[in-house]
Scaffold this active site. Structure first.
Site, short mmCIF file in Angstrom:
data_model
loop_
_atom_site.label_atom_id
_atom_site.label_comp_id
_atom_site.label_asym_id
_atom_site.label_seq_id
_atom_site.Cartn_x
_atom_site.Cartn_y
_atom_site.Cartn_z
N LYS A 82 -7.54 -11.93 5.93
CA LYS A 82 -6.81 -11.37 7.55
C LYS A 82 -7.82 -10.22 8.08
CE LYS A 82 -4.14 -7.18 6.16
NZ LYS A 82 -4.83 -6.21 6.67
N ALA A 116 -16.70 -19.23 -9.68
CA ALA A 116 -15.82 -20.26 -8.11
C ALA A 116 -14.47 -20.96 -9.04
CB ALA A 116 -16.99 -21.06 -8.69
N LYS A 122 -13.94 -0.12 5.26
CA LYS A 122 -12.54 -1.22 4.68
C LYS A 122 -12.89 -1.98 4.90
CE LYS A 122 -8.83 -2.27 2.97
NZ LYS A 122 -8.74 -2.68 1.76
N GLU A 140 -4.50 -5.99 -6.01
CA GLU A 140 -3.32 -6.42 -6.09
C GLU A 140 -3.17 -6.85 -8.18
OE1 GLU A 140 -0.68 -8.55 -4.06
OE2 GLU A 140 -2.04 -8.15 -2.37
N ARG A 180 0.78 -14.93 -0.32
CA ARG A 180 0.13 -15.12 2.10
C ARG A 180 -1.61 -15.83 1.01
NH1 ARG A 180 1.12 -8.80 2.95
NH2 ARG A 180 1.08 -8.66 0.67
N VAL A 211 0.88 -1.44 -0.36
CA VAL A 211 0.21 0.35 -0.05
C VAL A 211 0.52 1.58 0.13
CG1 VAL A 211 -1.23 0.89 1.35
CG2 VAL A 211 -2.02 -1.09 0.83
N GLY A 213 -7.06 -16.10 -1.25
CA GLY A 213 -5.91 -15.89 -0.53
C GLY A 213 -5.38 -14.75 -0.38
N CYS A 252 -5.13 -9.68 2.24
CA CYS A 252 -6.64 -8.45 2.15
C CYS A 252 -7.33 -9.71 3.10
CB CYS A 252 -6.85 -7.33 1.36
SG CYS A 252 -5.97 -6.41 0.81
N LEU A 292 -7.14 -1.32 -3.32
CA LEU A 292 -6.68 -1.53 -4.13
C LEU A 292 -6.47 -2.95 -4.48
CD1 LEU A 292 -3.40 0.59 -3.45
CD2 LEU A 292 -5.37 2.14 -4.98
#
Length: 455
Positions: free
Chosen positions: A274, A263, A215, A159, A339, A11, A268, A271, A157
């Protein structure tokens, strides 16, 4: 304007580079000396399309600086963006240690009014903690009269499209306090973001806690759509429906739309996982249970295993002597982010079942090499059974199956004659539903998608 960005992660780096590209003078601070050295040497520590070019142009123009000098960073600008990581703690809550460390650093060095902008994704109430940390530092210095205001300005944003998302935002959320300092901060932020509002007003002004909540709510909604479709896809497999036709049927309803209805192998990245966990944790702290979100997370955890189960059903649970070709490692295209990537779950299962894996990804191979030892700390010898190759077709010779995990464009239109000729057994496990089942079956492949059936 002069702008300081604290944190040169995903970010912070995108925000700093793009604000510099608008003509601002941006000072990017990070405590990681190696990362700053890489940036000053012309490298970029993350893969994001277009970002390297923006950074190079603005460094050359003298508008973008990278440093570990905390005092210089605070002195550089009235506006201080906090864009550090908020990794999940053991209980699923967001770890705010880096955010509060940045706040204390500002309080330790500031000499005049500051606008402190929370750009990191943080739980509701974080602005109050940031304010308290700054006041504590000012009090220790005997500088309680110095003014500041904390603004919540969450990022939205994607990725793989972050530069374009920043430069063409669909909304700019500003959470500000209602006092005089808050209004002064709002005026400053409006000036900073004015270039984005010339065509039409994109700014949404609200109180700080509502901005912080926005957010998490946005990411939770998108994650919900993904898990909803994955749940339906698994049912479609049982009843014989085609989830792609279902997607088109419901997506054509303007109340629903097509976005985030694909589908696959589950979400993953840095963002959604978590943020869903953190919002659920916040609810529990207030005596609430977000039942939908808890189901969203459970569905997603299970979905990462669905493709593996399909492989086991066809090849058996003991895969010694089997070679699996794999296309895609990153959690999504146009990034090297591993991640919470579904590929890590899939690789874990395949290698532990005895398979040999030959894998390709356009940009995420080095990051995969870095993270996989963490997943195999108890069985490091299994890593000898995975091989990475430079070209997509190089995974295929002698393969008993091809597994597609990430929907990179490079995988969308292969030469199926060459694919079939290279493979030992022509069977495709399509975790992203890239291909038409009937077309592949007619080409001589056994095809297994996520909720897909021949029409």
């Amino acid at each position: 304007m002069n702008i300081t960005i604290i944190g040169t992660g995903y970010v912070g780096l995108v925000t700093g580079a793009c604000l510099a590209d608008l003509g601002n003078h941006v000072f990017c601070l990070d405590v990681d000396a190696a990362k700053i050295a890489t940036l000053n040497a012309g490298g970029v520590p993350i893969y994001e399309p277009g970002l390297k070019d923006v950074i190079e142009a603005n460094v050359a123009a003298g508008r973008l600086t990278f440093s570990t000098d905390a005092a210089a960073a605070v002195a550089h600008a009235e506006v201080q963006f906090i864009a550090v990581g908020t990794p999940p703690d053991e209980d699923g809550s967001a770890d705010l240690q880096y955010v509060l460390a940045a706040a204390r650093n500002i309080g330790r060095h500031m000499t005049g009014f500051k606008v402190i902008v929370d750009k990191s994704t943080v739980p509701v109430g974080t602005a109050d903690k940031v304010s308290a940390a700054i006041r504590q530092e000012l009090s220790a210095r005997g500088q309680q009269s110095l003014g500041f205001s904390v603004v919540s300005n969450p990022e939205f944003l994607k990725e793989g499209a972050a530069v374009d998302d920043f430069m063409r935002p669909d909304r700019i959320v500003l959470g500000v306090a209602g006092d005089a300092a808050g209004q002064q901060a709002l005026a400053t932020m409006r000036l900073l973001y004015a270039p984005f509002n010339r065509n039409h007003e994109r700014t949404r002004v609200m109180d700080v806690k509502s901005a912080e909540f926005t957010k998490y709510a946005a990411n939770a909604m998108l994650a919900t759509r993904i898990s909803f479709m994955n749940d339906l896809a698994n049912l479609a497999d049982k009843v014989g429906a085609d989830i792609e036709l279902v997607r088109q049927g419901i997506g054509s309803d303007p109340r629903i739309g097509y976005s985030f209805l694909y589908a696959g192998t589950g979400y993953g990245g840095s963002c959604f996982p978590k943020d869903v966990q953190a919002l659920a944790r916040t609810a529990r702290e207030y005596g609430q249970t977000l039942r939908v979100l808890e189901a969203v997370e459970a569905v997603n955890d299970d979905q990462k295993h669905v493709l593996v189960h399909k492989v086991f059903e066809q090849l058996g649970r003991e895969l010694q002597g089997k070679t699996i070709a794999l296309w895609g490692l990153a959690f999504k295209p146009n990034t090297d982010d591993m991640r919470e990537a579904p590929s890590r779950v899939i690789l874990n299962a395949l290698l532990r079942a005895g398979a040999r894996v030959v894998a390709h990804d356009p940009v995420a191979i080095e990051e995969t090499r870095r993270v996989l030892p963490l997943d195999f700390a108890d069985r490091p010898e299994l890593l000898e059974h995975i091989r990475f190759v430079a070209e997509p077709m190089d995974v295929l010779p002698g393969a008993d199956a091809l597994v597609i995990v990430t929907e990179w464009k490079a995988y969308r239109s292969p030469n199926w004659v060459a694919v079939k000729a290279a493979m030992k057994v022509p069977q495709i496990f399509d975790g992203r539903n890239l291909y038409e089942p009937l077309a592949l079956q007619q080409a001589g492949f056994s095809y297994f998608g996520i909720g897909r059936h021949c029409r």
